[in-house]
Design a protein around this motif. Sequence first.
Motif, PDB file in Angstrom:
ATOM      1  N   ALA A  85     -57.125  17.348 -26.095  1.00  0.00           N
ATOM      2  CA  ALA A  85     -57.198  16.072 -26.583  1.00  0.00           C
ATOM      3  C   ALA A  85     -55.803  15.786 -27.011  1.00  0.00           C
ATOM      4  CB  ALA A  85     -58.361  15.675 -27.503  1.00  0.00           C
ATOM      5  N   LEU A  86     -55.320  16.726 -27.968  1.00  0.00           N
ATOM      6  CA  LEU A  86     -54.009  16.827 -28.519  1.00  0.00           C
ATOM      7  C   LEU A  86     -53.018  16.695 -27.554  1.00  0.00           C
ATOM      8  CD1 LEU A  86     -54.563  19.115 -31.677  1.00  0.00           C
ATOM      9  CD2 LEU A  86     -54.408  16.535 -31.589  1.00  0.00           C
ATOM     10  N   ALA A  87     -52.931  17.291 -26.508  1.00  0.00           N
ATOM     11  CA  ALA A  87     -51.843  17.356 -25.376  1.00  0.00           C
ATOM     12  C   ALA A  87     -52.010  15.963 -24.761  1.00  0.00           C
ATOM     13  CB  ALA A  87     -52.065  18.347 -24.201  1.00  0.00           C
ATOM     14  N   VAL A  88     -53.180  15.233 -24.509  1.00  0.00           N
ATOM     15  CA  VAL A  88     -53.195  13.701 -24.002  1.00  0.00           C
ATOM     16  C   VAL A  88     -52.281  13.076 -25.084  1.00  0.00           C
ATOM     17  CG1 VAL A  88     -54.697  11.972 -23.288  1.00  0.00           C
ATOM     18  CG2 VAL A  88     -55.062  14.568 -22.451  1.00  0.00           C
ATOM     19  N   MET A  89     -52.711  13.255 -26.260  1.00  0.00           N
ATOM     20  CA  MET A  89     -51.998  12.312 -27.332  1.00  0.00           C
ATOM     21  C   MET A  89     -50.531  12.717 -27.446  1.00  0.00           C
ATOM     22  SD  MET A  89     -54.596  12.098 -30.566  1.00  0.00           S
ATOM     23  CE  MET A  89     -55.351  13.662 -30.583  1.00  0.00           C
ATOM     24  N   TYR A  90     -50.206  13.707 -27.125  1.00  0.00           N
ATOM     25  CA  TYR A  90     -48.710  14.219 -27.076  1.00  0.00           C
ATOM     26  C   TYR A  90     -47.966  13.273 -25.925  1.00  0.00           C
ATOM     27  CZ  TYR A  90     -44.498  16.365 -25.612  1.00  0.00           C
ATOM     28  OH  TYR A  90     -42.935  16.522 -25.153  1.00  0.00           O
ATOM     29  N   VAL A  91     -48.704  13.322 -24.603  1.00  0.00           N
ATOM     30  CA  VAL A  91     -48.175  12.221 -23.492  1.00  0.00           C
ATOM     31  C   VAL A  91     -47.919  10.813 -24.080  1.00  0.00           C
ATOM     32  CG1 VAL A  91     -48.616  11.525 -21.001  1.00  0.00           C
ATOM     33  CG2 VAL A  91     -49.095  13.865 -21.908  1.00  0.00           C
ATOM     34  N   ALA A  92     -49.034  10.511 -24.348  1.00  0.00           N
ATOM     35  CA  ALA A  92     -48.940   9.070 -25.103  1.00  0.00           C
ATOM     36  C   ALA A  92     -47.847   8.949 -26.137  1.00  0.00           C
ATOM     37  CB  ALA A  92     -50.260   8.642 -25.792  1.00  0.00           C
ATOM     38  N   ALA A  93     -47.759   9.808 -27.004  1.00  0.00           N
ATOM     39  CA  ALA A  93     -46.530   9.619 -28.080  1.00  0.00           C
ATOM     40  C   ALA A  93     -45.239   9.812 -27.385  1.00  0.00           C
ATOM     41  CB  ALA A  93     -46.854  10.910 -29.071  1.00  0.00           C
ATOM     42  N   ALA A  94     -45.031  10.788 -26.414  1.00  0.00           N
ATOM     43  CA  ALA A  94     -43.751  10.957 -25.535  1.00  0.00           C
ATOM     44  C   ALA A  94     -43.414   9.696 -25.119  1.00  0.00           C
ATOM     45  CB  ALA A  94     -44.173  12.021 -24.645  1.00  0.00           C
ATOM     46  N   GLN A  95     -44.034   8.612 -24.920  1.00  0.00           N
ATOM     47  CA  GLN A  95     -43.744   7.342 -24.406  1.00  0.00           C
ATOM     48  C   GLN A  95     -42.699   6.346 -25.387  1.00  0.00           C
ATOM     49  OE1 GLN A  95     -43.998   7.580 -21.213  1.00  0.00           O
ATOM     50  NE2 GLN A  95     -45.127   9.249 -21.979  1.00  0.00           N
ATOM     51  N   TRP A  96     -42.754   6.976 -26.612  1.00  0.00           N
ATOM     52  CA  TRP A  96     -42.107   6.236 -27.628  1.00  0.00           C
ATOM     53  C   TRP A  96     -40.717   6.409 -27.349  1.00  0.00           C
ATOM     54  CZ3 TRP A  96     -40.507   8.530 -33.027  1.00  0.00           C
ATOM     55  CH2 TRP A  96     -40.080   7.529 -33.758  1.00  0.00           C
ATOM     56  N   GLN A  97     -39.953   5.350 -27.282  1.00  0.00           N
ATOM     57  CA  GLN A  97     -38.662   5.255 -27.063  1.00  0.00           C
ATOM     58  C   GLN A  97     -37.708   6.415 -27.383  1.00  0.00           C
ATOM     59  OE1 GLN A  97     -38.388   3.349 -24.107  1.00  0.00           O
ATOM     60  NE2 GLN A  97     -36.554   4.289 -24.003  1.00  0.00           N
ATOM     61  N   PRO A  98     -37.754   6.688 -28.629  1.00  0.00           N
ATOM     62  CA  PRO A  98     -36.780   7.799 -28.977  1.00  0.00           C
ATOM     63  C   PRO A  98     -37.340   9.122 -28.693  1.00  0.00           C
ATOM     64  CG  PRO A  98     -37.526   6.526 -31.083  1.00  0.00           C
ATOM     65  CD  PRO A  98     -38.473   6.021 -29.759  1.00  0.00           C
ATOM     66  N   VAL A  99     -38.150   9.348 -28.364  1.00  0.00           N
ATOM     67  CA  VAL A  99     -38.854  10.799 -27.932  1.00  0.00           C
ATOM     68  C   VAL A  99     -38.744  10.903 -26.184  1.00  0.00           C
ATOM     69  CG1 VAL A  99     -40.648  12.264 -27.837  1.00  0.00           C
ATOM     70  CG2 VAL A  99     -40.296  10.920 -30.050  1.00  0.00           C
ATOM     71  N   THR A 100     -38.876   9.627 -25.434  1.00  0.00           N
ATOM     72  CA  THR A 100     -39.123   9.608 -24.055  1.00  0.00           C
ATOM     73  C   THR A 100     -38.065  10.741 -23.366  1.00  0.00           C
ATOM     74  OG1 THR A 100     -40.092   7.500 -24.041  1.00  0.00           O
ATOM     75  CG2 THR A 100     -39.366   8.398 -21.928  1.00  0.00           C
ATOM     76  N   VAL A 110     -39.144  22.098 -25.773  1.00  0.00           N
ATOM     77  CA  VAL A 110     -39.104  23.125 -26.554  1.00  0.00           C
ATOM     78  C   VAL A 110     -38.950  22.730 -28.103  1.00  0.00           C
ATOM     79  CG1 VAL A 110     -38.046  25.389 -27.424  1.00  0.00           C
ATOM     80  CG2 VAL A 110     -38.463  24.849 -24.968  1.00  0.00           C
ATOM     81  N   ALA A 111     -37.957  21.872 -28.290  1.00  0.00           N
ATOM     82  CA  ALA A 111     -37.803  21.166 -29.702  1.00  0.00           C
ATOM     83  C   ALA A 111     -39.079  20.367 -30.049  1.00  0.00           C
ATOM     84  CB  ALA A 111     -36.532  20.358 -29.618  1.00  0.00           C
ATOM     85  N   LEU A 112     -39.634  19.577 -29.021  1.00  0.00           N
ATOM     86  CA  LEU A 112     -40.687  18.831 -29.606  1.00  0.00           C
ATOM     87  C   LEU A 112     -41.853  19.704 -29.773  1.00  0.00           C
ATOM     88  CD1 LEU A 112     -40.326  15.860 -27.126  1.00  0.00           C
ATOM     89  CD2 LEU A 112     -40.287  15.767 -29.564  1.00  0.00           C
ATOM     90  N   ALA A 113     -42.187  20.842 -28.969  1.00  0.00           N
ATOM     91  CA  ALA A 113     -43.279  21.637 -29.338  1.00  0.00           C
ATOM     92  C   ALA A 113     -43.131  22.037 -30.926  1.00  0.00           C
ATOM     93  CB  ALA A 113     -43.104  23.034 -28.441  1.00  0.00           C
TER      94      ALA A 113
END
Length: 176
Positions: A85-100, A110-113
């Motif tokens: 569930a947290l990994a799926v939330m990570y994918v959704a959060a990775a769509q935030w423009q500063p992170v994408t 690695v930095a995001l981990a």
Amino acid sequence: MSSTTKPTDFDRGYAQVLATRLRRIPTLAWVAAAVGGFIGSVPLGLMMQYGNPEPLIALALPMMYGFSGPDLLAGWAIHQFHGVALAVMYVAAAQWQPVTGHAKTLRGAVALAVVVGVVSTALFSVLLMPLWLGAIGYPFTPTVPDLAMPEKLWSVFGHVIYALPATLGYALVTRR
């Protein structure tokens, strides 16, 4: 709005923009992150099971969901579900423009981990779990906020180890 202007993100509403971005994510990216979350949950769970004096996997997790404990199998099933569930939330959060852009590179993954490890420890281990465990009468409930050292540093390390397969899996599938 005239027919000659293109609708902006603000005009369409943030929820619509996010929904559109989420629909554009390749299925393989969701799967890679989810599998990575499952894999990464194993070493974190082992750290929780054998590195903590209290029975987090066998007792705390089952109690959080209304199961009597100790129940090691239920605890592991819940823990693995949380990892996916947290990994799926990570994918959704990775769509935030500063992170994408960072999420699609190996170095960025690695930095995001590390970011995921710090943030998940702060939100879950320091704040949410002590509140939830206190509410259900867990016998080893820590204080809120739970800032016990060196346990929280161990938690950050474990959550970074957890996050690496999820963030790298997503990056490998979506990288530029």
